[in-house]
Design a protein around this motif. Sequence first.
Motif, PDB file in Angstrom:
ATOM      1  N   UNK A 179      38.396  31.175 -20.990  1.00 56.95           N
ATOM      2  CA  UNK A 179      38.213  32.385 -21.777  1.00 56.95           C
ATOM      3  C   UNK A 179      36.725  32.665 -21.857  1.00 56.95           C
ATOM      4  N   UNK A 180      36.376  33.925 -22.092  1.00 55.02           N
ATOM      5  CA  UNK A 180      34.975  34.339 -22.023  1.00 55.02           C
ATOM      6  C   UNK A 180      34.595  35.196 -23.217  1.00 55.02           C
ATOM      7  N   UNK A 181      33.326  35.128 -23.573  1.00 60.36           N
ATOM      8  CA  UNK A 181      32.735  36.037 -24.560  1.00 60.36           C
ATOM      9  C   UNK A 181      31.283  36.246 -24.147  1.00 60.36           C
ATOM     10  N   UNK A 182      30.791  37.456 -24.322  1.00 58.30           N
ATOM     11  CA  UNK A 182      29.397  37.771 -23.998  1.00 58.30           C
ATOM     12  C   UNK A 182      28.789  38.532 -25.169  1.00 58.30           C
ATOM     13  N   UNK A 183      27.625  38.069 -25.604  1.00 52.61           N
ATOM     14  CA  UNK A 183      26.898  38.750 -26.676  1.00 52.61           C
ATOM     15  C   UNK A 183      25.761  39.536 -26.052  1.00 52.61           C
ATOM     16  N   UNK A 184      25.716  40.822 -26.333  1.00 47.15           N
ATOM     17  CA  UNK A 184      24.656  41.707 -25.870  1.00 47.15           C
ATOM     18  C   UNK A 184      23.641  41.863 -26.993  1.00 47.15           C
ATOM     19  N   UNK A 185      22.442  42.364 -26.691  1.00 42.88           N
ATOM     20  CA  UNK A 185      21.419  42.477 -27.741  1.00 42.88           C
ATOM     21  C   UNK A 185      21.840  43.322 -28.941  1.00 42.88           C
ATOM     22  N   UNK A 186      22.750  44.268 -28.752  1.00 40.65           N
ATOM     23  CA  UNK A 186      23.177  45.075 -29.899  1.00 40.65           C
ATOM     24  C   UNK A 186      24.206  44.363 -30.770  1.00 40.65           C
ATOM     25  N   UNK A 187      24.766  43.253 -30.303  1.00 42.28           N
ATOM     26  CA  UNK A 187      25.745  42.511 -31.101  1.00 42.28           C
ATOM     27  C   UNK A 187      25.215  41.171 -31.589  1.00 42.28           C
ATOM     28  N   UNK A 188      24.084  40.713 -31.053  1.00 44.37           N
ATOM     29  CA  UNK A 188      23.516  39.423 -31.456  1.00 44.37           C
ATOM     30  C   UNK A 188      22.019  39.590 -31.698  1.00 44.37           C
ATOM     31  N   UNK A 189      21.619  39.790 -32.957  1.00 47.00           N
ATOM     32  CA  UNK A 189      20.199  39.952 -33.266  1.00 47.00           C
ATOM     33  C   UNK A 189      19.406  38.687 -32.933  1.00 47.00           C
ATOM     34  N   UNK A 190      18.106  38.815 -32.864  1.00 47.83           N
ATOM     35  CA  UNK A 190      17.238  37.704 -32.460  1.00 47.83           C
ATOM     36  C   UNK A 190      17.396  36.486 -33.366  1.00 47.83           C
ATOM     37  N   UNK A 191      17.555  36.686 -34.663  1.00 47.83           N
ATOM     38  CA  UNK A 191      17.703  35.557 -35.589  1.00 47.83           C
ATOM     39  C   UNK A 191      18.970  34.759 -35.284  1.00 47.83           C
ATOM     40  N   UNK A 192      20.081  35.465 -35.081  1.00 46.26           N
ATOM     41  CA  UNK A 192      21.331  34.777 -34.766  1.00 46.26           C
ATOM     42  C   UNK A 192      21.292  34.171 -33.366  1.00 46.26           C
ATOM     43  N   UNK A 193      20.570  34.800 -32.459  1.00 46.71           N
ATOM     44  CA  UNK A 193      20.417  34.245 -31.114  1.00 46.71           C
ATOM     45  C   UNK A 193      19.738  32.882 -31.189  1.00 46.71           C
ATOM     46  N   UNK A 194      18.719  32.777 -32.013  1.00 47.50           N
ATOM     47  CA  UNK A 194      18.014  31.506 -32.206  1.00 47.50           C
ATOM     48  C   UNK A 194      18.939  30.476 -32.836  1.00 47.50           C
ATOM     49  N   UNK A 195      19.712  30.861 -33.837  1.00 49.78           N
ATOM     50  CA  UNK A 195      20.666  29.942 -34.462  1.00 49.78           C
ATOM     51  C   UNK A 195      21.675  29.430 -33.445  1.00 49.78           C
ATOM     52  N   UNK A 196      22.167  30.314 -32.591  1.00 47.86           N
ATOM     53  CA  UNK A 196      23.141  29.918 -31.579  1.00 47.86           C
ATOM     54  C   UNK A 196      22.524  28.939 -30.588  1.00 47.86           C
ATOM     55  N   UNK A 197      21.294  29.172 -30.174  1.00 48.05           N
ATOM     56  CA  UNK A 197      20.620  28.246 -29.258  1.00 48.05           C
ATOM     57  C   UNK A 197      20.508  26.855 -29.877  1.00 48.05           C
ATOM     58  N   UNK A 219      35.581  22.167 -23.533  1.00 53.05           N
ATOM     59  CA  UNK A 219      34.699  22.390 -22.390  1.00 53.05           C
ATOM     60  C   UNK A 219      33.871  23.667 -22.562  1.00 53.05           C
ATOM     61  N   UNK A 220      33.392  23.908 -23.757  1.00 52.07           N
ATOM     62  CA  UNK A 220      32.605  25.120 -24.024  1.00 52.07           C
ATOM     63  C   UNK A 220      31.261  25.036 -23.317  1.00 52.07           C
ATOM     64  N   UNK A 221      30.887  26.122 -22.647  1.00 49.88           N
ATOM     65  CA  UNK A 221      29.621  26.202 -21.929  1.00 49.88           C
ATOM     66  C   UNK A 221      28.929  27.508 -22.292  1.00 49.88           C
ATOM     67  N   UNK A 222      27.697  27.382 -22.722  1.00 47.54           N
ATOM     68  CA  UNK A 222      26.914  28.551 -23.113  1.00 47.54           C
ATOM     69  C   UNK A 222      25.799  28.755 -22.093  1.00 47.54           C
ATOM     70  N   UNK A 223      25.719  29.967 -21.541  1.00 50.77           N
ATOM     71  CA  UNK A 223      24.697  30.309 -20.554  1.00 50.77           C
ATOM     72  C   UNK A 223      23.887  31.485 -21.082  1.00 50.77           C
ATOM     73  N   UNK A 224      22.602  31.486 -20.779  1.00 49.04           N
ATOM     74  CA  UNK A 224      21.708  32.547 -21.237  1.00 49.04           C
ATOM     75  C   UNK A 224      21.128  33.281 -20.047  1.00 49.04           C
ATOM     76  N   UNK A 225      21.052  34.589 -20.141  1.00 46.70           N
ATOM     77  CA  UNK A 225      20.367  35.443 -19.181  1.00 46.70           C
ATOM     78  C   UNK A 225      19.483  36.378 -19.986  1.00 46.70           C
ATOM     79  N   UNK A 226      18.281  35.915 -20.291  1.00 48.89           N
ATOM     80  CA  UNK A 226      17.404  36.685 -21.162  1.00 48.89           C
ATOM     81  C   UNK A 226      18.019  36.782 -22.546  1.00 48.89           C
TER      82      UNK A 226
END
Length: 151
Positions: free
Chosen positions: A116-134, A93-100
Amino acid sequence: MRNSPRWSNGSVNCRLEWRPSRLLQALLMLLGVLGAVSVLASEMPRPLAWVVALGALAYGAWRARREGRKARRAFWFPGNDRTSNVDGEPMFEARLHWRGPLAFLRWRARPGGRWQHAAWWPDTLPARQRRELRLAAGDGDAGRHRRDRAP
């Protein structure tokens, strides 16, 4: 069209490492300091104000330290219908939410288990990896400029 390049292979894999965010730790400390300053600036009786201000400072420091001591985690998001996993264990039941630029993931380690929860902040998830995750998580909003494309 025989000579057309193939633009997509149908699946995008994404391997990410989650680590505690130093930006979040600094913001938690800042909130503790601002809480202490705001209590001291209020019209609360001085002896009580100092106790509450010290409590706000201590709580901010405790939250920042607690955030910094969280263990690193490895996430794997296969682009096809296979199950995503964290540290080699499947996520249900993994759910990914984006806030900017912030990414928030919720999942269960077993069906009906605790969230369980995990949050990636801009200092831990660069733009390239953010796109891959999306793309790998199957987010329908991976392309931001939908109006630029034909339906």
